[in-house]
Design a protein around this motif. Structure first.
Motif, short mmCIF file in Angstrom:
data_model
loop_
_atom_site.label_atom_id
_atom_site.label_comp_id
_atom_site.label_asym_id
_atom_site.label_seq_id
_atom_site.Cartn_x
_atom_site.Cartn_y
_atom_site.Cartn_z
N PRO A 54 46.95 35.70 31.91
CA PRO A 54 47.68 36.67 31.07
C PRO A 54 46.75 37.44 30.13
CG PRO A 54 48.92 34.62 31.21
CD PRO A 54 47.58 34.36 31.87
N ASP A 55 45.74 36.77 29.59
CA ASP A 55 44.81 37.46 28.68
C ASP A 55 44.03 38.53 29.44
OD1 ASP A 55 45.62 35.96 26.54
OD2 ASP A 55 43.90 34.57 26.60
N ARG A 56 43.61 38.21 30.66
CA ARG A 56 42.84 39.20 31.45
C ARG A 56 43.73 40.37 31.83
NH1 ARG A 56 39.65 42.83 32.07
NH2 ARG A 56 39.12 43.45 34.20
N LEU A 57 44.97 40.10 32.20
CA LEU A 57 45.90 41.18 32.53
C LEU A 57 46.11 42.10 31.32
CD1 LEU A 57 48.57 39.25 34.60
CD2 LEU A 57 46.84 40.81 35.48
N GLN A 58 46.26 41.50 30.15
CA GLN A 58 46.46 42.31 28.95
C GLN A 58 45.21 43.12 28.62
OE1 GLN A 58 49.46 42.49 27.09
NE2 GLN A 58 48.36 44.30 26.38
N ASP B 262 45.06 47.13 28.37
CA ASP B 262 44.59 47.79 27.16
C ASP B 262 43.47 48.78 27.48
OD1 ASP B 262 46.40 46.30 25.72
OD2 ASP B 262 44.92 44.82 25.04
N MET B 263 42.55 48.36 28.37
CA MET B 263 41.47 49.26 28.78
C MET B 263 42.03 50.49 29.45
SD MET B 263 39.75 50.45 31.68
CE MET B 263 40.31 49.27 32.91
N TRP B 264 42.98 50.29 30.37
CA TRP B 264 43.54 51.42 31.11
C TRP B 264 44.26 52.38 30.16
CZ3 TRP B 264 42.79 52.94 35.99
CH2 TRP B 264 43.59 53.97 36.47
N GLU B 265 45.03 51.82 29.24
CA GLU B 265 45.75 52.66 28.29
C GLU B 265 44.77 53.46 27.42
OE1 GLU B 265 49.62 52.04 25.50
OE2 GLU B 265 47.98 50.60 25.20
N ASP C 41 37.51 48.33 37.65
CA ASP C 41 37.68 49.41 38.64
C ASP C 41 38.92 49.12 39.47
OD1 ASP C 41 37.55 51.07 40.94
OD2 ASP C 41 35.37 51.21 40.78
N ASP C 42 39.96 49.94 39.28
CA ASP C 42 41.23 49.66 39.96
C ASP C 42 41.10 49.75 41.47
OD1 ASP C 42 42.79 52.81 40.19
OD2 ASP C 42 40.91 52.47 39.14
N HIS C 43 40.23 50.62 41.98
CA HIS C 43 40.08 50.71 43.44
C HIS C 43 39.38 49.48 44.00
CE1 HIS C 43 40.99 55.01 42.67
NE2 HIS C 43 41.58 54.90 43.85
N VAL C 44 38.42 48.93 43.28
CA VAL C 44 37.79 47.69 43.71
C VAL C 44 38.82 46.56 43.74
CG1 VAL C 44 36.15 45.88 43.00
CG2 VAL C 44 35.45 48.28 43.00
#
Length: 297
Positions: A5-9, A13-16, A262-265
């Motif tokens: 959950p911490d990594r997802l958050q 946060d980075m993406w936002e 990297d979302d594509h990775v």
């Protein structure tokens, strides 16, 4: 892939912080009986999303997805395949808001490739069909600063309409497409070809929710879109398939993908993992591992 959950958050946060745009206010209301009037209207995305979300809450996701895909020409190339991918991930996560957003994106940015396959010969295989389309447009450089713009250019090229073959007669066409797209990507790790791999997986997720008769209607649209993407980037080198010694396993690759921003990775690693579980091939592990080579970072 095991993200905490911490990594997802942290990723959210980075993406936002780095990429997110403020959503404009939705001033209009689109009814369930009126949404077809807004096909191709990008500014209608917000209102369409709310329309589809309200509909999903009342009727459930599958009836709404079915109704939308039955009503308009299937356009998987929309937003460089991202609309279809977003819809698939919404389904996989059971997230009504993302399902609605995926449908809204498919409709508001609608990019159909209008090709009639009735009189065209049938491809012997997915590989052969892709190659035939690419040969017809060989040497052409398609203008455009984005995948979407270049796909539009391919779609408007009269040579493509005559060169794209009808899909092979296969009861397992999605499996054939999965094999062909990962093989093409392995031979030529092009960014567009990466999207054909993730889009084929996305189509598998979406089609699994639909009646077989509707899937049969939609498959030619997927075939044409993938053929256009293949023709756009040109033929990958026709070399022998060889694999380096892969020093990592899937568990280690998933850990590296979870740590990536990297979302594509992330999407490609996840896709390769899922497809390898379904239809094992050394191409999936090798392709995913190559994403983390220094030259690919």
């Amino acid at each position: 892939m095991g993200a905490s959950p911490d990594r997802l958050q942290a990723f959210f946060d980075m993406w936002e912080r780095e990429y997110a745009l403020s959503a404009p206010p939705v001033d209009a209301t689109i009814s369930r009986n009126d949404w077809k009037r807004h096909v191709g209207e990008r500014e209608a995305f917000g209102a369409l999303r709310l329309c589809f979300l309200d509909w999903i809450v009342d009727a459930g996701a599958v009836p709404v997805i079915t109704a939308v895909l039955q009503a308009v020409p299937f356009a998987p190339a929309t937003q460089a395949f991202h609309s279809l991918i977003r819809l698939a991930y919404g389904i996989e996560a059971g997230h009504a808001g993302e399902i609605a957003a995926g449908l809204a994106s498919l409709i508001s940015s609608h990019l159909p490739i209008d090709v009639s396959l009735d009189k065209n010969p049938r491809a012997e295989s997915a590989d052969a069909g892709f190659d035939h389309a690419a040969r017809a447009l060989s040497g052409t450089v398609f203008a455009g600063s984005s995948i979407t713009a270049r796909l539009r250019a391919v779609a408007s090229d009269v040579r493509f309409g005559t060169a794209v073959l009808a899909p092979p007669a296969s009861a397992a066409l999605l499996d054939d497409l999965a094999r062909a797209t990962i093989a093409a990507y392995w031979r030529k790790p092009d960014f567009t070809l990466l999207h054909t791999v993730t889009a084929t997986r996305a189509a598998r997720i979406v089609f699994a929710e639909l009646h077989d008769s509707l899937v049969e209607q939609l498959l030619p649209g997927l075939w044409v879109a993938l053929s256009a993407a293949y023709a756009m980037i040109g033929r990958p080198a026709n070399t022998e398939t060889s694999f380096p010694n892969i020093a990592v396993n899937w568990s280690e690759l998933c850990q590296m993908a979870v740590a990536s921003d990297d979302d594509h990775v992330i999407k490609m690693t996840y896709t390769c993992l899922c497809e390898d579980r379904r239809q094992p091939s050394p191409l999936y592990l090798a392709s995913a591992a190559r994403l983390f080579e220094p030259s690919k970072a």
